[in-house]
Design a protein around this motif. Structure first.
Motif, PDB file in Angstrom:
ATOM      1  N   ALA A 160       0.837  -1.208   0.000  1.00  0.00           N
ATOM      2  CA  ALA A 160       0.000   0.000   0.000  1.00  0.00           C
ATOM      3  C   ALA A 160       0.869   1.255   0.000  1.00  0.00           C
ATOM      4  CB  ALA A 160      -0.936  -0.011   1.200  1.00  0.00           C
ATOM      5  N   GLU A 161       1.975   1.221   0.727  1.00  0.00           N
ATOM      6  CA  GLU A 161       2.885   2.369   0.722  1.00  0.00           C
ATOM      7  C   GLU A 161       3.501   2.571  -0.665  1.00  0.00           C
ATOM      8  OE1 GLU A 161       5.604   1.770   3.972  1.00  0.00           O
ATOM      9  OE2 GLU A 161       4.017   2.100   5.454  1.00  0.00           O
ATOM     10  N   HIS A 162       3.785   1.483  -1.355  1.00  0.00           N
ATOM     11  CA  HIS A 162       4.289   1.575  -2.728  1.00  0.00           C
ATOM     12  C   HIS A 162       3.237   2.244  -3.620  1.00  0.00           C
ATOM     13  CE1 HIS A 162       6.249   0.464  -6.484  1.00  0.00           C
ATOM     14  NE2 HIS A 162       5.084  -0.038  -6.882  1.00  0.00           N
ATOM     15  N   LEU A 163       2.002   1.804  -3.513  1.00  0.00           N
ATOM     16  CA  LEU A 163       0.921   2.397  -4.297  1.00  0.00           C
ATOM     17  C   LEU A 163       0.774   3.879  -3.984  1.00  0.00           C
ATOM     18  CD1 LEU A 163      -1.482   2.276  -6.222  1.00  0.00           C
ATOM     19  CD2 LEU A 163      -2.869   1.459  -4.293  1.00  0.00           C
ATOM     20  N   VAL A 208      -1.966   5.694   4.153  1.00  0.00           N
ATOM     21  CA  VAL A 208      -2.202   4.247   4.117  1.00  0.00           C
ATOM     22  C   VAL A 208      -2.805   3.856   5.447  1.00  0.00           C
ATOM     23  CG1 VAL A 208      -1.063   1.996   4.134  1.00  0.00           C
ATOM     24  CG2 VAL A 208      -0.324   3.753   2.520  1.00  0.00           C
ATOM     25  N   SER A 209      -3.832   3.038   5.409  1.00  0.00           N
ATOM     26  CA  SER A 209      -4.392   2.469   6.637  1.00  0.00           C
ATOM     27  C   SER A 209      -4.497   0.962   6.450  1.00  0.00           C
ATOM     28  CB  SER A 209      -5.746   3.087   6.972  1.00  0.00           C
ATOM     29  OG  SER A 209      -6.618   2.997   5.879  1.00  0.00           O
ATOM     30  N   VAL A 210      -4.176   0.225   7.508  1.00  0.00           N
ATOM     31  CA  VAL A 210      -4.170  -1.237   7.460  1.00  0.00           C
ATOM     32  C   VAL A 210      -5.147  -1.771   8.498  1.00  0.00           C
ATOM     33  CG1 VAL A 210      -2.780  -3.315   7.752  1.00  0.00           C
ATOM     34  CG2 VAL A 210      -1.781  -1.301   6.658  1.00  0.00           C
ATOM     35  N   THR A 222      -6.031  -6.324   5.281  1.00  0.00           N
ATOM     36  CA  THR A 222      -6.270  -5.500   4.107  1.00  0.00           C
ATOM     37  C   THR A 222      -5.703  -4.103   4.360  1.00  0.00           C
ATOM     38  OG1 THR A 222      -8.451  -4.816   4.909  1.00  0.00           O
ATOM     39  CG2 THR A 222      -8.384  -6.709   3.414  1.00  0.00           C
ATOM     40  N   ALA A 223      -5.455  -3.402   3.275  1.00  0.00           N
ATOM     41  CA  ALA A 223      -4.964  -2.032   3.380  1.00  0.00           C
ATOM     42  C   ALA A 223      -5.753  -1.141   2.442  1.00  0.00           C
ATOM     43  CB  ALA A 223      -3.480  -1.975   3.033  1.00  0.00           C
ATOM     44  N   ALA A 224      -5.754   0.128   2.761  1.00  0.00           N
ATOM     45  CA  ALA A 224      -6.412   1.127   1.921  1.00  0.00           C
ATOM     46  C   ALA A 224      -5.478   2.308   1.742  1.00  0.00           C
ATOM     47  CB  ALA A 224      -7.717   1.582   2.565  1.00  0.00           C
ATOM     48  N   THR A 247       1.748  -7.303  -5.600  1.00  0.00           N
ATOM     49  CA  THR A 247       1.616  -8.730  -5.296  1.00  0.00           C
ATOM     50  C   THR A 247       2.964  -9.331  -4.937  1.00  0.00           C
ATOM     51  OG1 THR A 247      -0.281  -8.900  -6.773  1.00  0.00           O
ATOM     52  CG2 THR A 247       0.822 -10.952  -6.203  1.00  0.00           C
ATOM     53  N   GLU A 248       4.012  -8.958  -5.660  1.00  0.00           N
ATOM     54  CA  GLU A 248       5.356  -9.479  -5.376  1.00  0.00           C
ATOM     55  C   GLU A 248       5.877  -8.970  -4.038  1.00  0.00           C
ATOM     56  OE1 GLU A 248       8.610 -11.543  -5.123  1.00  0.00           O
ATOM     57  OE2 GLU A 248       7.034 -11.936  -6.597  1.00  0.00           O
ATOM     58  N   ILE A 249       5.576  -7.742  -3.690  1.00  0.00           N
ATOM     59  CA  ILE A 249       5.980  -7.202  -2.386  1.00  0.00           C
ATOM     60  C   ILE A 249       5.359  -8.031  -1.269  1.00  0.00           C
ATOM     61  CG2 ILE A 249       5.656  -5.239  -0.820  1.00  0.00           C
ATOM     62  CD1 ILE A 249       5.927  -3.425  -3.358  1.00  0.00           C
TER      63      ILE A 249
END
Length: 116
Positions: A30-33, A54-56, A62-64, A104-106
């Motif tokens: 999520a941080e990458h996004l 980012v919130s997890v 899940t993350a947002a 996905t790889e992260i």
């Protein structure tokens, strides 16, 4: 010649470590996004860009990624607005689709690392 061995399966511990790795991976993904999307956020004063977080949810793993300004949704959805070069509407949706494999790889890497 017969050889014997004993294997102890620590399933609960393994699952716990996998969950920890998945949580870490979801956070990092999520941080990458967020980082990629910040490079596309329409910018005038930088308020929208700075509002990204980012919130997890640890319970559901899940993350947002969200932007919190009164105009964030409108800027995201309005395709007719003009933006500076490299800045665009769909500043979160586009990177989500484009970075799906990387995210996905992260997550997968963090799960693998947690099982070492």
């Amino acid at each position: 010649m017969t050889q014997r061995g004993r294997i102890t399966w620590n399933g609960a511990a393994a699952l716990g470590r996998m969950r920890e790795g998945a949580l870490r991976g979801v956070q990092l993904g999520a941080e990458h996004l967020l980082q990629v999307s910040r490079g596309r956020v329409p910018i005038e004063e930088g308020t929208l860009e700075r509002s990204g977080v980012v919130s997890v949810d640890e319970q559901s793993v899940t993350a947002a990624v969200s932007y919190d300004t009164p105009y964030a949704v409108r800027q995201h959805e309005e395709l007719t607005y003009r933006h500076d070069h490299g800045r665009t509407a769909k500043y979160l949706e586009g990177p989500l689709h484009e970075e799906n494999s990387a995210i996905t790889e992260i997550i997968a890497a963090q799960v693998r690392r947690s099982l070492r």
